[in-house]
Design an enzyme around this catalytic site. Structure first.
Site, PDB file in Angstrom:
ATOM      1  N   GLU A  67      -2.089  -9.110   4.522  1.00  0.00           N
ATOM      2  CA  GLU A  67      -1.988  -9.556   5.915  1.00  0.00           C
ATOM      3  C   GLU A  67      -3.339  -9.730   6.593  1.00  0.00           C
ATOM      4  OE1 GLU A  67      -1.465  -4.999   6.058  1.00  0.00           O
ATOM      5  OE2 GLU A  67      -1.066  -6.654   4.681  1.00  0.00           O
ATOM      6  N   CYS A 110       0.831  -1.204   0.000  1.00  0.00           N
ATOM      7  CA  CYS A 110       0.000   0.000   0.000  1.00  0.00           C
ATOM      8  C   CYS A 110       0.867   1.257   0.000  1.00  0.00           C
ATOM      9  CB  CYS A 110      -0.985  -0.032   1.167  1.00  0.00           C
ATOM     10  SG  CYS A 110      -2.462   0.985   0.865  1.00  0.00           S
ATOM     11  N   HIS A 128      -3.869  -5.266   0.963  1.00  0.00           N
ATOM     12  CA  HIS A 128      -3.317  -5.738   2.233  1.00  0.00           C
ATOM     13  C   HIS A 128      -3.417  -7.263   2.327  1.00  0.00           C
ATOM     14  CE1 HIS A 128      -2.604  -1.865   4.215  1.00  0.00           C
ATOM     15  NE2 HIS A 128      -3.643  -1.441   3.508  1.00  0.00           N
TER      16      HIS A 128
END
Length: 512
Positions: free
Chosen positions: A172, A79, A170
């Protein structure tokens, strides 16, 4: 450590999640503030640049010397990290006309790239960004886009240089359904990690390091009965044996019978430990005090004074052992942005300055769930390993208002019923943390033919990974009804029980 990944934190709320995913893939990683210099030695296999609440177009955008990294070591920008790479190297990054937030379908253009190995052609990912990369720098390759943005993933490769990757989603977060695969590919396909970081390897390496660091010197350590201090003490015990001197202090704010039970457990484990009964001392110091922060400070102050007094009987001690874990370290290392939250109850608490001791923190690089895995590897009993977290000030911050021995007794009795019934119903291990709060109110009740005017308690149960965020536990209504009846019928002085259904944020887990 044989190998590790460095994560440079630009203030993202997700930075700890990135570290978690890397650790789950059995690769050690370390979070550093973005402004720290990355040690490019043989142990560092790659660098991840986190997201950020900032924009690269802001006048005060967080920037680093990318020339020191790019081409010298594999880099993954996530990002903000990806936008920073594109912006610094001549791409076009601009404020988007519409913020892309939420689920998106990733359309892969270069399926043969090792970073995208074994991924679906249209993988669901999670977006959260206001800036967009409109054009890549020269020589960069587009790897994937979404229905909303053209550039969702890119790479830069040059003969003889380490590759660079950037993604505007993202991986994660769990909403990115194949997110761990992206991270795994970066770790194993791009950085060529071996994935040999396990609880057993951590135990072996840590014990060796402790032996080397401490040598023939002695260590002083206060234990709380919690998993962090217990695992830390057992690691030290394996390394230096009787050179470790432990104290377990009863401050009058522990759970019912906890002092005797935990002290017995520690002695059975072979630890060199002394129990100190200081209930009256703490109750006297806290008498008439209602302000939560003042109560915390008094409890901390009395603990330090008591610890100092006990330590004088051990003149040969050079080290102070602590159960500090990685979230404590991260939150005490401020970065501009939301991740810069500093705990007022950090383990250190003024002791080093008072005692003039060197600090040893065997668990400072572990998350809570990793501490438990290490405890299992050390053979610590499941009863201690799976104990719910318990606040340092104990029941002192679960009794709202001033503290008296009678209020402590009331809360201990009610809490003991609650915790035991969670175990009896098979719910204890399904909850991350549970506890009872004594409220500073009384309410009217009817018991038999008598009218009562007695205290109320609130039950709290939450589910979480590490306490940073928490969701209230959906305990069965039948269980809550049985607990309420048991507390009201068996604890004289309580006639009302309520259940807390607040999440963190905006509420906290504890009430004070």
């Amino acid at each position: 450590m044989k190998e590790k990944i460095i994560i440079l934190d630009f203030g993202s709320q997700y930075t700890q999640l990135i570290a978690r995913r890397v650790r789950e893939l059995q690769v050690f990683c370390e979070i550093l503030p973005y402004y720290d210099q990355v040690p490019l030695d043989e142990t560092v296999r790659g660098v991840i640049l986190s997201g950020s609440p900032f924009s690269v177009k802001d006048a005060n955008a967080l920037r680093i010397d990318l020339n020191a990294l790019l081409g010298n070591i594999p880099v993954l920008g996530i990002c903000y990290g990806a936008q920073l790479i594109a912006d610094e190297l001549g791409g076009n990054v601009s404020r988007s006309e519409k913020r892309e937030y939420g689920k998106a379908k990733l359309k892969i253009h270069q399926a043969g790239d090792p970073f995208l190995a074994d991924l679906s052609s249209e993988s669901q990912v999670w977006m959260s960004h206001a800036d967009t990369i409109l054009a890549l720098p020269d020589s960069f390759e587009l790897l994937a886009g979404t229905q909303s943005i053209d550039v969702a993933a890119f790479s830069y490769k040059q003969e003889g240089k380490a590759p660079v990757y950037g993604i505007q989603f993202h991986p994660e977060v769990t909403h990115s359904l194949e997110g761990k695969a992206f991270i795994r590919n970066f770790l194993y396909e791009i950085c060529h990690c071996h994935g040999d970081w396990t609880p057993d390897s951590f135990v072996e390496e840590t014990i060796d390091k402790l032996k080397q660091s401490i040598g023939d010197e002695h260590v002083l350590m206060a234990l709380s009965g919690g998993v962090d201090s217990t695992v830390g003490a057992v690691l030290l015990h394996h390394a230096i044996g009787k050179q470790l001197h432990c104290f377990f202090i009863d401050n009058g704010l522990l759970r019912k019978d906890e002092f005797e039970q935990v002290l017995s457990d520690y002695q059975h484990m072979g630890l060199n430990i002394k129990g100190v009964d200081a209930k009256e001392r703490f109750w006297t110091a806290l008498a008439g005090v209602s302000d939560p922060e003042t109560k915390r400070k008094i409890i901390g102050r009395e603990f330090i004074h008591l610890f100092e007094e006990e330590s004088r009987s051990l003149p040969g001690v050079s080290w102070l052992g602590q159960g500090t874990i990685y979230p404590d370290v991260i939150e005490s290392n401020p970065v501009q942005g939301p991740s810069a939250m500093i705990k007022s109850h950090h383990n250190v608490g003024g002791l080093p300055e008072k005692l003039h001791l060197k600090i040893i923190e065997p668990l400072r690089m572990l998350f809570k769930d990793e501490v438990r895995k290490v405890g299992i590897a050390l053979g610590i009993s499941n009863t201690l390993i799976q104990r719910h977290p318990f606040p340092g000030p104990g029941l002192g911050i679960r009794i709202l208002g001033d503290i008296t021995p009678e209020k402590v007794r009331l809360l201990q009795e009610a809490d003991a019923i609650y915790i035991q019934m969670l175990k009896d119903y098979g719910l204890y291990d399904q909850v991350w943390q549970a506890g009872t709060i004594l409220l500073p109110v009384q309410s009217v009740g009817v018991m038999g033919d008598e009218r009562t005017y007695e205290s109320a308690v609130a039950l709290r149960a939450v589910n979480s990974l590490d306490g940073m965020t928490a969701e209230w536990s959906k305990l069965p209504y039948e269980f809550l009804a049985d607990v309420s009846s048991a507390i009201i019928n068996r604890v004289k002085g309580i006639n009302r029980v309520v259940y807390d259904i607040s999440t963190k944020p905006p509420a906290t887990i504890e009430w004070e």
